[in-house]
Design a protein around this motif. Structure first.
Motif, short mmCIF file in Angstrom:
data_model
loop_
_atom_site.label_atom_id
_atom_site.label_comp_id
_atom_site.label_asym_id
_atom_site.label_seq_id
_atom_site.Cartn_x
_atom_site.Cartn_y
_atom_site.Cartn_z
N GLY A 49 -117.76 71.46 17.70
CA GLY A 49 -116.64 71.67 16.80
C GLY A 49 -116.95 72.71 15.76
O GLY A 49 -118.05 73.27 15.71
N ILE A 78 -111.57 70.41 10.17
CA ILE A 78 -112.34 70.21 11.39
C ILE A 78 -111.49 70.52 12.62
O ILE A 78 -110.30 70.23 12.68
CB ILE A 78 -112.89 68.77 11.47
CG1 ILE A 78 -113.92 68.65 12.60
CG2 ILE A 78 -111.77 67.74 11.61
CD1 ILE A 78 -114.70 67.35 12.57
N ASP A 79 -112.12 71.15 13.60
CA ASP A 79 -111.45 71.52 14.85
C ASP A 79 -112.43 71.32 16.00
O ASP A 79 -113.40 72.06 16.12
CB ASP A 79 -110.98 72.97 14.78
CG ASP A 79 -110.38 73.47 16.09
OD1 ASP A 79 -109.99 72.63 16.93
OD2 ASP A 79 -110.32 74.70 16.28
N THR A 80 -112.17 70.31 16.83
CA THR A 80 -113.03 70.05 17.98
C THR A 80 -112.33 70.42 19.29
O THR A 80 -112.84 70.13 20.37
CB THR A 80 -113.44 68.57 18.06
OG1 THR A 80 -112.27 67.77 18.29
CG2 THR A 80 -114.13 68.13 16.78
N PRO A 83 -106.69 67.75 19.33
CA PRO A 83 -105.95 67.34 18.12
C PRO A 83 -106.01 65.84 17.83
O PRO A 83 -106.14 65.44 16.67
CB PRO A 83 -104.51 67.80 18.42
CG PRO A 83 -104.68 68.94 19.37
CD PRO A 83 -105.86 68.56 20.23
N ARG A 85 -108.38 63.69 18.64
CA ARG A 85 -109.73 63.38 18.15
C ARG A 85 -109.91 63.87 16.72
O ARG A 85 -110.52 63.19 15.89
CB ARG A 85 -110.78 64.02 19.07
CG ARG A 85 -112.22 63.77 18.62
CD ARG A 85 -113.21 64.20 19.68
NE ARG A 85 -113.05 65.59 20.08
CZ ARG A 85 -113.42 66.07 21.26
NH1 ARG A 85 -113.97 65.28 22.16
NH2 ARG A 85 -113.26 67.35 21.55
N ASP A 86 -109.35 65.04 16.41
CA ASP A 86 -109.47 65.57 15.06
C ASP A 86 -108.77 64.68 14.04
O ASP A 86 -109.29 64.44 12.94
CB ASP A 86 -108.90 66.99 14.99
CG ASP A 86 -109.72 67.99 15.81
OD1 ASP A 86 -110.87 67.66 16.17
OD2 ASP A 86 -109.19 69.07 16.10
N THR A 89 -110.96 61.73 13.49
CA THR A 89 -112.17 62.10 12.75
C THR A 89 -111.86 62.24 11.26
O THR A 89 -112.69 61.90 10.41
CB THR A 89 -112.76 63.41 13.29
OG1 THR A 89 -113.06 63.24 14.68
CG2 THR A 89 -114.05 63.77 12.56
N ARG A 90 -110.67 62.71 10.92
CA ARG A 90 -110.29 62.86 9.52
C ARG A 90 -109.98 61.52 8.84
O ARG A 90 -109.98 61.42 7.62
CB ARG A 90 -109.05 63.76 9.40
CG ARG A 90 -109.25 65.19 9.82
CD ARG A 90 -108.00 66.02 9.60
NE ARG A 90 -108.12 67.32 10.21
CZ ARG A 90 -107.49 67.70 11.33
NH1 ARG A 90 -106.67 66.86 11.94
NH2 ARG A 90 -107.68 68.91 11.81
#
Length: 194
Positions: A49, A78-80, A83, A85-86, A89-90
């Protein structure tokens, strides 16, 4: 940059004048800089990411003891590449960007020679600060015809442990260790020609 380590081992006494970096505040070239990371999933594969929103600064003095580097990263950027998953994650499950909007780094010392350097500093995520060491490769400095100013490139790598910052969600399927990789390009102060 070369110096006689046996003559005077004190890093503070080492002049940076041999480097093609003028004293002063070097500004980040965001178009040619990036902040990447990797973390293992299930211990068998890497998730890669990056963070899209960040700032960094480099202040060069007459000696290594006067060199300072800093960075601030917006965790919500964050960018993995996924979208969903991001978003997760946030959330409060992991980064909790409402409570921890930024990750900041402040250097405390620099050591090394030629292209290989070590940058010691403090990394803060939320209310937790821990020491971190980055291995830094100096890529060189050249004048860029596009703006007529000297640009200097650096590649920094290191590891942090999520548990050190209270980010231990997903233990068992996400590794504790996160590897970071920064490509940074800085531009010489406007009033300096070298």
């Amino acid at each position: 940059m070369t110096y006689d380590k046996t003559a005077n081992p004190s890093a503070a006494s080492v002049s940076v004048s041999a480097l093609p970096l003028s004293p002063g505040a070097w500004e980040l070239d965001p178009l040619h800089s990036a902040v990447h990371f990797t973390i293992r999933h299930l211990g068998i594969a890497k998730v890669r990411g990056r963070f899209l929103d960040f700032e960094a600064g480099l202040s060069v003095g007459e000696t290594l003891d006067e060199v300072r580097a800093s960075a601030e990263i917006a965790l919500a950027s964050i960018d993995t590449g996924n979208p969903d998953r991001d978003v997760h994650t946030r959330s409060a499950d992991l980064l909790d960007v409402e409570k921890r909007p930024t990750m900041t780094f402040r250097s405390t010392s620099v050591s090394g020679a030629d292209e290989e350097w070590s940058l010691q500093g403090e990394l803060t995520i939320g209310e937790v600060t821990r020491p971190v060491t980055l291995a830094v490769e100096f890529g060189g400095a050249v004048e860029f015809a596009g703006d007529g100013r000297k640009h200097a490139g650096f590649e920094a790598t290191g590891e942090i442990r999520r548990s050190d910052f209270g980010l231990d969600f997903g233990t068992g399927f996400l590794s504790d260790v996160v590897k970071v990789h920064l490509d940074m390009q800085f531009v010489a102060p406007q009033d300096q020609s070298n």
